[in-house]
Scaffold this motif. Structure first.
Motif, mmCIF file in Angstrom:
data_model
loop_
_atom_site.group_PDB
_atom_site.id
_atom_site.type_symbol
_atom_site.label_atom_id
_atom_site.label_comp_id
_atom_site.label_asym_id
_atom_site.label_seq_id
_atom_site.Cartn_x
_atom_site.Cartn_y
_atom_site.Cartn_z
ATOM 1 N N ASN A 1 -17.159 -14.457 -59.996
ATOM 2 C CA ASN A 1 -18.569 -14.360 -59.383
ATOM 3 C C ASN A 1 -19.376 -14.385 -60.963
ATOM 4 O OD1 ASN A 1 -18.123 -13.890 -56.624
ATOM 5 N ND2 ASN A 1 -17.333 -12.030 -57.256
ATOM 6 N N ASN A 2 -19.902 -15.405 -61.187
ATOM 7 C CA ASN A 2 -20.456 -15.651 -62.581
ATOM 8 C C ASN A 2 -22.074 -16.099 -62.283
ATOM 9 O OD1 ASN A 2 -20.740 -16.667 -65.563
ATOM 10 N ND2 ASN A 2 -21.435 -18.632 -64.101
ATOM 11 N N ALA A 3 -22.473 -16.370 -61.004
ATOM 12 C CA ALA A 3 -23.941 -16.455 -60.970
ATOM 13 C C ALA A 3 -24.821 -15.502 -61.109
ATOM 14 C CB ALA A 3 -24.099 -17.466 -59.493
ATOM 15 N N GLY A 4 -25.846 -15.954 -61.812
ATOM 16 C CA GLY A 4 -26.839 -14.686 -62.029
ATOM 17 C C GLY A 4 -27.954 -15.463 -62.660
ATOM 18 N N ILE A 5 -29.186 -14.637 -62.779
ATOM 19 C CA ILE A 5 -30.458 -14.805 -63.533
ATOM 20 C C ILE A 5 -30.925 -13.508 -64.088
ATOM 21 C CG2 ILE A 5 -30.954 -16.323 -61.621
ATOM 22 C CD1 ILE A 5 -32.554 -14.230 -60.287
ATOM 23 N N SER A 6 -31.807 -13.775 -65.021
ATOM 24 C CA SER A 6 -32.351 -12.576 -65.901
ATOM 25 C C SER A 6 -33.710 -12.291 -65.325
ATOM 26 C CB SER A 6 -32.386 -13.248 -67.409
ATOM 27 O OG SER A 6 -32.617 -12.027 -68.315
ATOM 28 N N GLY A 7 -33.837 -11.189 -65.901
ATOM 29 C CA GLY A 7 -35.313 -10.576 -65.602
ATOM 30 C C GLY A 7 -35.951 -9.878 -66.593
ATOM 31 N N VAL A 8 -36.979 -9.888 -67.172
ATOM 32 C CA VAL A 8 -37.690 -9.245 -68.135
ATOM 33 C C VAL A 8 -38.955 -8.393 -67.604
ATOM 34 C CG1 VAL A 8 -38.999 -9.649 -70.418
ATOM 35 C CG2 VAL A 8 -37.332 -11.280 -69.699
ATOM 36 N N GLY A 9 -38.946 -7.277 -68.278
ATOM 37 C CA GLY A 9 -40.145 -6.535 -68.196
ATOM 38 C C GLY A 9 -39.800 -4.795 -67.998
ATOM 39 N N ALA A 10 -40.673 -4.082 -68.244
ATOM 40 C CA ALA A 10 -40.614 -2.613 -68.228
ATOM 41 C C ALA A 10 -40.936 -2.494 -66.781
ATOM 42 C CB ALA A 10 -41.351 -1.760 -68.996
ATOM 43 N N LEU A 11 -40.145 -1.311 -66.103
ATOM 44 C CA LEU A 11 -40.121 -1.047 -64.784
ATOM 45 C C LEU A 11 -41.720 -1.275 -64.008
ATOM 46 C CD1 LEU A 11 -38.284 -0.215 -62.413
ATOM 47 C CD2 LEU A 11 -39.042 2.163 -62.690
ATOM 48 N N HIS A 12 -42.757 -0.632 -64.596
ATOM 49 C CA HIS A 12 -43.879 -0.803 -64.020
ATOM 50 C C HIS A 12 -44.791 -2.220 -64.034
ATOM 51 C CE1 HIS A 12 -45.100 -0.655 -68.112
ATOM 52 N NE2 HIS A 12 -46.511 -0.991 -67.878
ATOM 53 N N GLU A 13 -44.162 -2.965 -64.993
ATOM 54 C CA GLU A 13 -44.600 -4.369 -64.809
ATOM 55 C C GLU A 13 -43.954 -5.179 -63.999
ATOM 56 O OE1 GLU A 13 -45.291 -4.813 -69.799
ATOM 57 O OE2 GLU A 13 -43.281 -5.175 -69.023
ATOM 58 N N ILE A 14 -42.587 -5.124 -63.384
ATOM 59 C CA ILE A 14 -42.046 -5.862 -62.392
ATOM 60 C C ILE A 14 -42.675 -5.689 -60.948
ATOM 61 C CG2 ILE A 14 -39.678 -6.303 -61.568
ATOM 62 C CD1 ILE A 14 -38.708 -4.663 -63.868
ATOM 63 N N HIS A 15 -43.010 -7.026 -60.485
ATOM 64 C CA HIS A 15 -43.488 -7.255 -59.202
ATOM 65 C C HIS A 15 -42.379 -6.920 -57.969
ATOM 66 C CE1 HIS A 15 -44.951 -9.078 -55.495
ATOM 67 N NE2 HIS A 15 -46.281 -8.940 -56.044
ATOM 68 N N PRO A 16 -42.391 -6.486 -57.327
ATOM 69 C CA PRO A 16 -41.342 -6.073 -55.913
ATOM 70 C C PRO A 16 -40.678 -7.384 -55.795
ATOM 71 C CG PRO A 16 -43.261 -4.929 -55.328
ATOM 72 C CD PRO A 16 -44.005 -5.613 -56.855
ATOM 73 N N SER A 17 -41.306 -8.553 -55.574
ATOM 74 C CA SER A 17 -40.666 -9.836 -55.168
ATOM 75 C C SER A 17 -39.657 -9.957 -56.391
ATOM 76 C CB SER A 17 -41.379 -10.731 -55.000
ATOM 77 O OG SER A 17 -42.200 -11.273 -55.870
ATOM 78 N N ASP A 18 -39.950 -9.982 -57.603
ATOM 79 C CA ASP A 18 -39.213 -10.245 -58.676
ATOM 80 C C ASP A 18 -37.981 -9.258 -58.734
ATOM 81 O OD1 ASP A 18 -40.802 -12.305 -59.759
ATOM 82 O OD2 ASP A 18 -41.925 -11.028 -60.730
ATOM 83 N N TRP A 19 -38.275 -8.035 -58.481
ATOM 84 C CA TRP A 19 -37.249 -7.064 -58.484
ATOM 85 C C TRP A 19 -36.225 -7.671 -57.519
ATOM 86 C CZ3 TRP A 19 -35.598 -2.669 -61.082
ATOM 87 C CH2 TRP A 19 -34.646 -1.797 -60.453
ATOM 88 N N ASP A 20 -36.540 -7.824 -56.138
ATOM 89 C CA ASP A 20 -35.695 -8.121 -55.001
ATOM 90 C C ASP A 20 -34.982 -9.442 -55.353
ATOM 91 O OD1 ASP A 20 -36.446 -5.984 -53.707
ATOM 92 O OD2 ASP A 20 -37.914 -7.338 -52.434
ATOM 93 N N ARG A 21 -35.299 -10.320 -56.039
ATOM 94 C CA ARG A 21 -34.810 -11.653 -56.223
ATOM 95 C C ARG A 21 -33.599 -11.408 -57.317
ATOM 96 N NH1 ARG A 21 -35.893 -15.751 -60.330
ATOM 97 N NH2 ARG A 21 -34.953 -17.753 -59.756
ATOM 98 N N ILE A 22 -33.939 -10.524 -58.489
ATOM 99 C CA ILE A 22 -32.910 -10.039 -59.397
ATOM 100 C C ILE A 22 -31.755 -9.337 -58.742
ATOM 101 C CG2 ILE A 22 -32.364 -8.647 -61.456
ATOM 102 C CD1 ILE A 22 -33.999 -11.134 -62.199
#
Length: 257
Positions: free
Chosen positions: A88-109
């Motif tokens: 199970n190798n597939a994955g994506i990265s995400g950048v940002g402190a918690l208060h900066e992350i949009h809910p849709s980006d959090w859900d996508r990660i």
């Protein structure tokens, strides 16, 4: 030929660590199912394996979609009759402190990095249980163990993968199924190279800064992680169960003065 006669499924194997692992697994005798959301990249990997004399098919699909994953597993079984290794190798990265992350980006990660482990495992496990053997390798990260600035969503997703790995191992040990996790540090994949180019004015300075986090003072290569994945896929690691394997150049347990 440590994977001779074994059938392996590798998600996200169109590039980076997944591609390096697919090439190495094939070289070690495995029949490789290349899975990637990009048909073009997946076909490139499979073609490269076949050109080298190996056995590979590309079955594209989205690891977050149950129908797509169920088809991936069904087609793999139809083609080869069994699945011995799931990476199970597939994955994506995400950048940002918690208060900066949009809910849709959090859900996508979370969707890609955690659901993308859950779904392939869900559909592969019944086949491994029936054959009473198998190895599942889950891609976590060293950020599951350490604090790293502005990586809240990514760290949360990879911490979940590590916890899931340990829980899965308890449930499936009696079926002779081994489930372990890889915890890489910063690996110089095409994704990371592109991220550095688009995020920093001075690409070379950014790379040097990342190197200083490692005791090795070098960034890892996809081949470094592929070698660890091969170990977990093979019978060489038959006594490893629910284990985190660090390939991080010393980030997790060391710090330069």
């Amino acid at each position: 030929m440590r994977l001779k006669n074994k059938v392996t499924v590798i998600t996200g194997s169109g590039s980076g660590i997944g591609k390096s692992s697919a090439l190495l697994f094939a070289k070690e005798g495995a029949s490789v199912v290349v899975n990637d959301i990009s048909i073009e990249k997946g076909e490139e990997t499979a073609s490269e394996i076949r050109a080298g004399g190996g056995v590979a098919v590309c079955i594209p699909g989205d690891v977050t979609n149950p129908d797509s994953v169920e088809k991936l597993v069904a087609d793999s079984i139809a083609q080869f009759g069994r699945i011995d290794v799931l990476f199970n190798n597939a994955g994506i990265s995400g950048v940002g402190a918690l208060h900066e992350i949009h809910p849709s980006d959090w859900d996508r990660i979370m969707n890609v990095n955690v659901r993308g482990v859950y779904l392939p495992s869900k559909y592969v496990l019944p086949h491994m249980m029936k054959q009473r053997s198998g190895s599942i390798i889950n891609m976590s990260s060293c950020v599951a163990e350490i604090g790293l600035a502005r990586r809240a969503s990514y760290a949360a997703s990879k911490g979940a993968v590590l916890a899931l790995t340990k829980s899965m191992q308890v449930d499936y040990a009696s079926f002779n199924i081994r489930i372990n996790a890889l915890l890489p540090g910063t690996i110089l994949t095409p994704f990371v190279e592109n991220y550095l180019k688009t995020s920093y004015a001075d690409n070379e300075a950014a790379i040097e800064s990342l190197k200083k986090r490692q005791l090795s003072e070098q960034l890892g290569l996809p081949e470094d992680v592929a070698a660890a994945a091969l170990f977990l896929a093979s019978d060489d690691s038959k006594f490893m169960m629910g284990s985190p394997v660090y390939i991080d150049g010393g980030v997790t347990f060391g710090k330069n003065a």
